[in-house]
Design a protein around this motif. Structure first.
Motif, PDB file in Angstrom:
ATOM      1  N   LYS A   9       1.107  -1.805   0.230  1.00 57.29           N
ATOM      2  CA  LYS A   9      -0.222   0.130   0.337  1.00 57.29           C
ATOM      3  C   LYS A   9       0.908   1.768  -0.139  1.00 57.29           C
ATOM      4  N   THR A  10       0.483   2.093  -0.155  1.00 58.21           N
ATOM      5  CA  THR A  10       1.119   3.917  -0.012  1.00 58.21           C
ATOM      6  C   THR A  10       0.873   4.340   1.608  1.00 58.21           C
ATOM      7  N   PRO A  11       2.023   5.299   1.914  1.00 59.31           N
ATOM      8  CA  PRO A  11       2.062   5.181   2.969  1.00 59.31           C
ATOM      9  C   PRO A  11       0.614   6.667   3.419  1.00 59.31           C
ATOM     10  N   SER A  12       0.110   6.635   4.899  1.00 60.07           N
ATOM     11  CA  SER A  12      -0.720   7.279   4.923  1.00 60.07           C
ATOM     12  C   SER A  12      -0.417   7.622   6.754  1.00 60.07           C
ATOM     13  N   GLN A  13      -1.175   8.903   7.045  1.00 57.84           N
ATOM     14  CA  GLN A  13      -0.708   9.142   7.970  1.00 57.84           C
ATOM     15  C   GLN A  13      -1.461   7.503   9.058  1.00 57.84           C
ATOM     16  N   ALA A  14      -1.333   8.143  10.340  1.00 61.69           N
ATOM     17  CA  ALA A  14      -1.243   6.631  11.492  1.00 61.69           C
ATOM     18  C   ALA A  14      -2.936   7.101  11.818  1.00 61.69           C
ATOM     19  N   ARG A  15      -3.150   5.529  11.844  1.00 60.21           N
ATOM     20  CA  ARG A  15      -4.895   5.253  12.566  1.00 60.21           C
ATOM     21  C   ARG A  15      -4.672   4.907  13.705  1.00 60.21           C
ATOM     22  N   ALA A  16      -5.946   5.164  14.190  1.00 60.94           N
ATOM     23  CA  ALA A  16      -6.613   4.928  15.303  1.00 60.94           C
ATOM     24  C   ALA A  16      -6.592   3.015  15.059  1.00 60.94           C
ATOM     25  N   GLN A  17      -5.934   2.453  16.638  1.00 58.14           N
ATOM     26  CA  GLN A  17      -6.164   0.869  16.573  1.00 58.14           C
ATOM     27  C   GLN A  17      -6.548   0.320  17.961  1.00 58.14           C
ATOM     28  N   THR A  18      -7.597  -0.469  17.350  1.00 55.51           N
ATOM     29  CA  THR A  18      -8.604  -1.257  18.185  1.00 55.51           C
ATOM     30  C   THR A  18      -7.603  -2.656  19.014  1.00 55.51           C
ATOM     31  N   ALA A  19      -7.896  -2.784  20.306  1.00 58.97           N
ATOM     32  CA  ALA A  19      -7.193  -4.384  20.787  1.00 58.97           C
ATOM     33  C   ALA A  19      -7.679  -5.016  19.741  1.00 58.97           C
ATOM     34  N   ILE A  20      -6.400  -6.324  19.602  1.00 62.41           N
ATOM     35  CA  ILE A  20      -7.545  -7.201  18.814  1.00 62.41           C
ATOM     36  C   ILE A  20      -6.611  -8.654  19.712  1.00 62.41           C
ATOM     37  N   ASN A  21      -7.658  -9.336  20.298  1.00 64.75           N
ATOM     38  CA  ASN A  21      -8.059 -10.405  21.322  1.00 64.75           C
ATOM     39  C   ASN A  21      -7.384 -11.903  21.171  1.00 64.75           C
ATOM     40  N   PRO A  22      -6.981 -12.782  20.834  1.00 66.08           N
ATOM     41  CA  PRO A  22      -7.241 -13.907  20.201  1.00 66.08           C
ATOM     42  C   PRO A  22      -6.233 -14.979  21.089  1.00 66.08           C
ATOM     43  N   GLY A 164       6.112  -2.487   0.508  1.00 61.18           N
ATOM     44  CA  GLY A 164       5.401  -1.076   1.005  1.00 61.18           C
ATOM     45  C   GLY A 164       4.621  -1.184   2.286  1.00 61.18           C
ATOM     46  N   PRO A 165       4.426   0.091   3.164  1.00 62.73           N
ATOM     47  CA  PRO A 165       3.931   0.400   3.788  1.00 62.73           C
ATOM     48  C   PRO A 165       1.930  -0.234   4.224  1.00 62.73           C
ATOM     49  N   TRP A 166       1.834  -0.393   4.991  1.00 60.06           N
ATOM     50  CA  TRP A 166       0.094  -0.617   5.184  1.00 60.06           C
ATOM     51  C   TRP A 166      -0.382   0.066   5.523  1.00 60.06           C
ATOM     52  N   ASP A 167      -1.604   0.728   5.109  1.00 62.59           N
ATOM     53  CA  ASP A 167      -2.008   2.212   5.129  1.00 62.59           C
ATOM     54  C   ASP A 167      -3.750   2.376   6.299  1.00 62.59           C
ATOM     55  N   LYS A 168      -4.403   1.089   6.563  1.00 63.19           N
ATOM     56  CA  LYS A 168      -4.969   0.691   7.332  1.00 63.19           C
ATOM     57  C   LYS A 168      -4.511   0.286   9.017  1.00 63.19           C
ATOM     58  N   PRO A 169      -5.724  -0.005   9.895  1.00 65.59           N
ATOM     59  CA  PRO A 169      -5.651  -0.131  10.727  1.00 65.59           C
ATOM     60  C   PRO A 169      -5.432  -1.442  10.472  1.00 65.59           C
ATOM     61  N   ARG A 170      -3.965  -2.024  11.997  1.00 62.46           N
ATOM     62  CA  ARG A 170      -3.609  -3.259  11.809  1.00 62.46           C
ATOM     63  C   ARG A 170      -5.158  -4.190  11.741  1.00 62.46           C
ATOM     64  N   ARG A 171      -4.590  -5.653  11.040  1.00 62.36           N
ATOM     65  CA  ARG A 171      -5.884  -6.419  10.488  1.00 62.36           C
ATOM     66  C   ARG A 171      -5.157  -7.564  12.103  1.00 62.36           C
TER      67      ARG A 171
END
Length: 228
Positions: A9-22, A164-171
């Motif tokens: 992906k193309t770079p973008s501003q950092a996005r809010a990240q919600t907790a992931i609970n595996p 390239g960097p990922w431009d969305k919240p962590r999956r």
């Protein structure tokens, strides 16, 4: 290579990240989410007030890009702190020009649960076993561990240089049967993902995954020696 290009992906501003609970245990989930350094509120929750350097700057609503750069250039800064500082610079609209690789995280989704190894460029590491047992490795002067870590980062830098960097919240954590390798880089999160048997045989990914496996085995062995 396609496994990585698919996520380019193309770079973008950092996005809010919600907790992931595996995991079942809340404290293990907390440790898991801390690894990615994409939610400063988790670090704020962990640190006692009043906040001292560098967290007084990291948590300040009026911190400048220049102040954050001082943290990044501080040779004594923990890699995770540097990642937080880089992410905050991006959130402020500043695009880091240096493609510094600070952390490598491998997630292997087994039938029994999720195995996670996080290696940082100062030699520290965290390993979360699918049984929810955690190894915290804070030693930075172990020659054998540092050799494996350096090899892992050399292999990982080769991958980072081609994607390239990922431009969305962590999956969310990878689905059962998949492996994901994530790279915490100055200008964002990079990653590739695929079936375990495919990615471990991928020409670009397999050298890094082999070194990550070697590091995990070494940390596990040292932990067993310490507890015996």
């Amino acid at each position: 290579m396609k496994l990585f290009n698919f996520f380019k992906k193309t770079p973008s501003q950092a996005r809010a990240q919600t907790a992931i609970n595996p995991y079942r245990d809340r404290s293990v989930n907390f440790t898991y989410n801390l690894l990615f350094c994409d939610n400063p509120d988790l670090y704020k929750e962990e640190k006692q007030q009043p906040h001292i350097y560098p967290f007084d700057l990291l948590f300040s609503e009026t911190v400048s890009v220049k102040d954050l750069q001082k943290i990044i250039e501080d040779e004594g800064s923990d890699p995770r702190v540097k990642i937080l500082a880089y992410n905050k610079q991006i959130a402020l609209g500043h695009s880091p020009t240096k493609k510094e690789l600070l952390g490598v995280i491998i997630e292997v989704a087994l039938d029994e649960g999720l195995d996670v190894l996080a290696s940082f460029n100062n030699g520290t590491a965290r390993y979360i076993n699918h049984t929810e047992r955690i190894i915290v490795w804070e030693t930075t002067h172990d020659e054998a561990a540092n050799k494996i870590t350096n090899d892992l980062f050399t292999c990982s830098q080769h991958i980072v240089n081609q994607i390239g960097p990922w431009d969305k919240p962590r999956r969310p954590n990878p689905a059962k049967g998949n492996v994901r390798i994530s790279f915490l880089v100055a200008d964002g999160l990079y990653f590739g993902e695929g079936p375990i048997n495919v990615l471990f045989n991928d020409p670009m990914a397999s050298p890094a995954l082999a070194k990550a496996t070697e590091l995990m085995q070494y940390l596990t062995r040292k932990s067993l020696e310490k507890n015996n």
